[in-house]
Motif scaffolding. Structure first.
Motif, mmCIF file in Angstrom:
data_model
loop_
_atom_site.group_PDB
_atom_site.id
_atom_site.type_symbol
_atom_site.label_atom_id
_atom_site.label_comp_id
_atom_site.label_asym_id
_atom_site.label_seq_id
_atom_site.Cartn_x
_atom_site.Cartn_y
_atom_site.Cartn_z
ATOM 1 N N VAL A 1 39.499 45.320 39.755
ATOM 2 C CA VAL A 1 39.010 44.574 38.606
ATOM 3 C C VAL A 1 39.141 45.443 37.363
ATOM 4 N N ILE A 2 39.168 44.790 36.205
ATOM 5 C CA ILE A 2 39.124 45.498 34.935
ATOM 6 C C ILE A 2 37.689 45.422 34.446
ATOM 7 N N LEU A 3 36.984 46.540 34.574
ATOM 8 C CA LEU A 3 35.592 46.622 34.141
ATOM 9 C C LEU A 3 35.578 47.059 32.691
ATOM 10 N N ASN A 4 35.213 46.114 31.796
ATOM 11 C CA ASN A 4 35.344 46.316 30.360
ATOM 12 C C ASN A 4 36.798 46.654 30.041
ATOM 13 N N GLU A 5 37.200 47.897 29.984
ATOM 14 C CA GLU A 5 38.612 48.199 29.717
ATOM 15 C C GLU A 5 39.214 49.140 30.757
ATOM 16 N N ASP A 6 38.462 49.444 31.807
ATOM 17 C CA ASP A 6 38.928 50.388 32.814
ATOM 18 C C ASP A 6 39.131 49.693 34.152
ATOM 19 N N ILE A 7 40.181 50.100 34.860
ATOM 20 C CA ILE A 7 40.463 49.532 36.175
ATOM 21 C C ILE A 7 39.618 50.245 37.220
ATOM 22 N N THR A 8 38.944 49.477 38.062
ATOM 23 C CA THR A 8 38.176 50.038 39.161
ATOM 24 C C THR A 8 38.441 49.214 40.414
ATOM 25 N N THR A 9 38.221 49.813 41.566
ATOM 26 C CA THR A 9 38.529 49.153 42.836
ATOM 27 C C THR A 9 37.309 49.134 43.737
ATOM 28 N N PHE A 10 37.034 47.974 44.311
ATOM 29 C CA PHE A 10 35.975 47.829 45.299
ATOM 30 C C PHE A 10 36.607 47.625 46.663
ATOM 31 N N SER A 11 36.072 48.279 47.681
ATOM 32 C CA SER A 11 36.482 47.971 49.051
ATOM 33 C C SER A 11 35.449 47.005 49.612
ATOM 34 N N GLY A 12 35.923 45.874 50.065
ATOM 35 C CA GLY A 12 35.016 44.846 50.557
ATOM 36 C C GLY A 12 35.712 43.966 51.564
ATOM 37 N N TYR A 13 35.348 42.674 51.542
ATOM 38 C CA TYR A 13 35.898 41.753 52.519
ATOM 39 C C TYR A 13 36.168 40.405 51.879
ATOM 40 N N ASN A 14 37.161 39.725 52.406
ATOM 41 C CA ASN A 14 37.417 38.352 52.029
ATOM 42 C C ASN A 14 36.837 37.460 53.116
ATOM 43 N N ILE A 15 35.892 36.608 52.695
ATOM 44 C CA ILE A 15 35.225 35.715 53.638
ATOM 45 C C ILE A 15 35.390 34.288 53.145
ATOM 46 N N ASN A 16 36.060 33.480 53.936
ATOM 47 C CA ASN A 16 36.293 32.068 53.594
ATOM 48 C C ASN A 16 36.919 31.919 52.205
ATOM 49 N N GLY A 17 37.835 32.833 51.873
ATOM 50 C CA GLY A 17 38.574 32.727 50.618
ATOM 51 C C GLY A 17 37.901 33.338 49.418
ATOM 52 N N ASN A 18 36.721 33.948 49.586
ATOM 53 C CA ASN A 18 36.000 34.572 48.473
ATOM 54 C C ASN A 18 35.902 36.076 48.672
ATOM 55 N N ASN A 19 35.921 36.824 47.543
ATOM 56 C CA ASN A 19 35.800 38.275 47.602
ATOM 57 C C ASN A 19 34.333 38.686 47.634
ATOM 58 N N PHE B 1 27.919 40.679 48.772
ATOM 59 C CA PHE B 1 27.718 39.488 47.949
ATOM 60 C C PHE B 1 29.021 39.130 47.262
ATOM 61 N N LYS B 2 29.147 37.850 46.867
ATOM 62 C CA LYS B 2 30.284 37.450 46.048
ATOM 63 C C LYS B 2 30.246 38.211 44.734
ATOM 64 N N LEU B 3 31.408 38.660 44.294
ATOM 65 C CA LEU B 3 31.495 39.409 43.044
ATOM 66 C C LEU B 3 30.912 38.611 41.886
ATOM 67 N N ARG B 4 31.253 37.333 41.798
ATOM 68 C CA ARG B 4 30.786 36.511 40.679
ATOM 69 C C ARG B 4 29.259 36.328 40.730
ATOM 70 N N ASP B 5 28.684 36.151 41.928
ATOM 71 C CA ASP B 5 27.236 35.993 42.050
ATOM 72 C C ASP B 5 26.509 37.256 41.597
ATOM 73 N N LEU B 6 27.018 38.419 42.012
ATOM 74 C CA LEU B 6 26.385 39.673 41.601
ATOM 75 C C LEU B 6 26.419 39.833 40.088
ATOM 76 N N ALA B 7 27.556 39.504 39.484
ATOM 77 C CA ALA B 7 27.662 39.617 38.035
ATOM 78 C C ALA B 7 26.627 38.734 37.350
ATOM 79 N N THR B 8 26.460 37.501 37.832
ATOM 80 C CA THR B 8 25.485 36.587 37.246
ATOM 81 C C THR B 8 24.069 37.132 37.351
ATOM 82 N N LEU B 9 23.731 37.757 38.465
ATOM 83 C CA LEU B 9 22.379 38.272 38.671
ATOM 84 C C LEU B 9 21.999 39.350 37.670
ATOM 85 N N VAL B 10 22.990 40.103 37.177
ATOM 86 C CA VAL B 10 22.677 41.236 36.289
ATOM 87 C C VAL B 10 23.201 41.014 34.872
ATOM 88 N N ASP B 11 23.517 39.749 34.533
ATOM 89 C CA ASP B 11 23.958 39.384 33.184
ATOM 90 C C ASP B 11 25.302 39.988 32.813
#
Length: 309
Positions: free
Chosen positions: A183-201, A281-291
């Motif tokens: 992902v591009i976090l603000n302006e920097d590229i960072t990488t998460f190791s995780g899992y794809n579950i039912n088509g979601n990261n 957790f889904k990446l998008r859900d986590l982002a929503t939880l912390v604004d």
């Protein structure tokens, strides 16, 4: 990259309940940096006015800054030329305000809003005519800060913190495929190791906390063994151990997470899985939880996570 990021910010949707008692209504100016961290070189200014305000509160939802309680109708007006100006309906899930429909300004249509030149002109306004929760966002774009406030309009019920766990559910399993998510976090590229579950990261909660620890969306995580809850506290730097993302992995069995998640003391219900003792957790859900905000660019196939507005 900054130019592209500003374009994305201007297009982002917003996420963000209370009984209103009719006191003397007044017009207030949302001044400076309501919920955004200021840039010291920029002078705070009145960016938005809101009519029919009956009272204000900065303690019920402290992570949101000041919240405003209003009687109908409400008119929200840009008091300057802005690079961001949006009003959206919202619903509450615990302490989190989930994204809803973005409203159309007075006199505008889908072909003229947002403006093609990216400037939301002084005098642009929204009129609220039905009760509900609304989020107002306005500002001068990254990194100059701006306004982010929640309006409780008309007769809406308040949700108070509840120290309780999620209802138990029958544990189910599914296959989780190992995946690295860049992902591009603000302006920097960072990488998460995780899992794809039912088509979601899905990413590990503690990895996300560690990555955001030096941003305005930082949060801390702890486990309450007695009550079987994950406690997530926003605006607090992560205090857990630092780990490096895995470079490889294999498919695993994922178990539906059926314990509690409290965000700032509020029970919150989002999809999650336990894999080898860690919660994902889904990446998008986590982002929503912390604004924070997630944006997927279909053209470049890049994922943006934005914390600094």
């Amino acid at each position: 990259m900054k130019k592209q990021l500003r374009t994305i910010l201007a297009a982002l949707a917003i996420s963000s309940m209370m009984a209103t008692t009719a006191f003397g209504a007044e017009m207030v100016y949302l001044n400076g940096y309501e919920g955004w961290e200021p840039n010291d070189s920029i002078t705070a200014a009145n960016q938005v006015s809101v009519t029919s305000v009956t009272k204000t509160d900065s303690t019920t939802f402290p992570n949101l800054g000041t919240t405003y309680y209003c009687a109908l109708p409400v008119i929200i007006t840009a008091e300057d030329n802005l690079l961001v100006f949006q009003v959206a309906e919202a619903t509450q899930n615990g302490s989190t305000f989930m994204e809803g429909d973005i409203l159309m300004p007075n006199g505008y249509t889908e072909s003229t809003y947002p403006p093609a030149d990216g400037v939301y002109p002084k005098g642009m306004s929204f009129t609220l005519t039905k009760p509900g929760i609304y989020v107002v966002r306005a500002g001068y774009g990254f990194p100059s800060g701006g306004v982010e406030s929640v309006l409780f309009v008309g007769d809406v019920d308040v949700q108070t913190p509840q120290q309780q766990t999620k209802p138990p559910v029958t544990a189910t399993t599914t296959t989780a495929k190992f995946a690295k998510t860049s992902v591009i976090l603000n302006e920097d590229i960072t990488t998460f190791s995780g899992y794809n579950i039912n088509g979601n990261n899905y990413v590990k909660l503690r990895d996300f906390a560690q990555t955001l620890s030096n941003t305005s969306c930082r949060f801390d995580v702890s486990w309450d063994a007695a009550n079987q809850n994950i406690n997530l506290i926003t605006k607090t730097k992560y205090s857990g151990p630092a780990t490096a993302p895995a470079t490889s992995g294999s498919d695993q069995t994922a178990y539906v997470y059926n314990k509690g998640l409290l965000v700032n003391g509020y029970t919150t219900d989002v999809d999650a899985y336990t894999i080898n003792g860690n919660t994902y957790f889904k990446l998008r859900d986590l982002a929503t939880l912390v604004d924070a905000y997630v944006y997927y660019d279909a053209g470049s196939k890049e994922i943006y996570v934005v914390t600094e507005m």
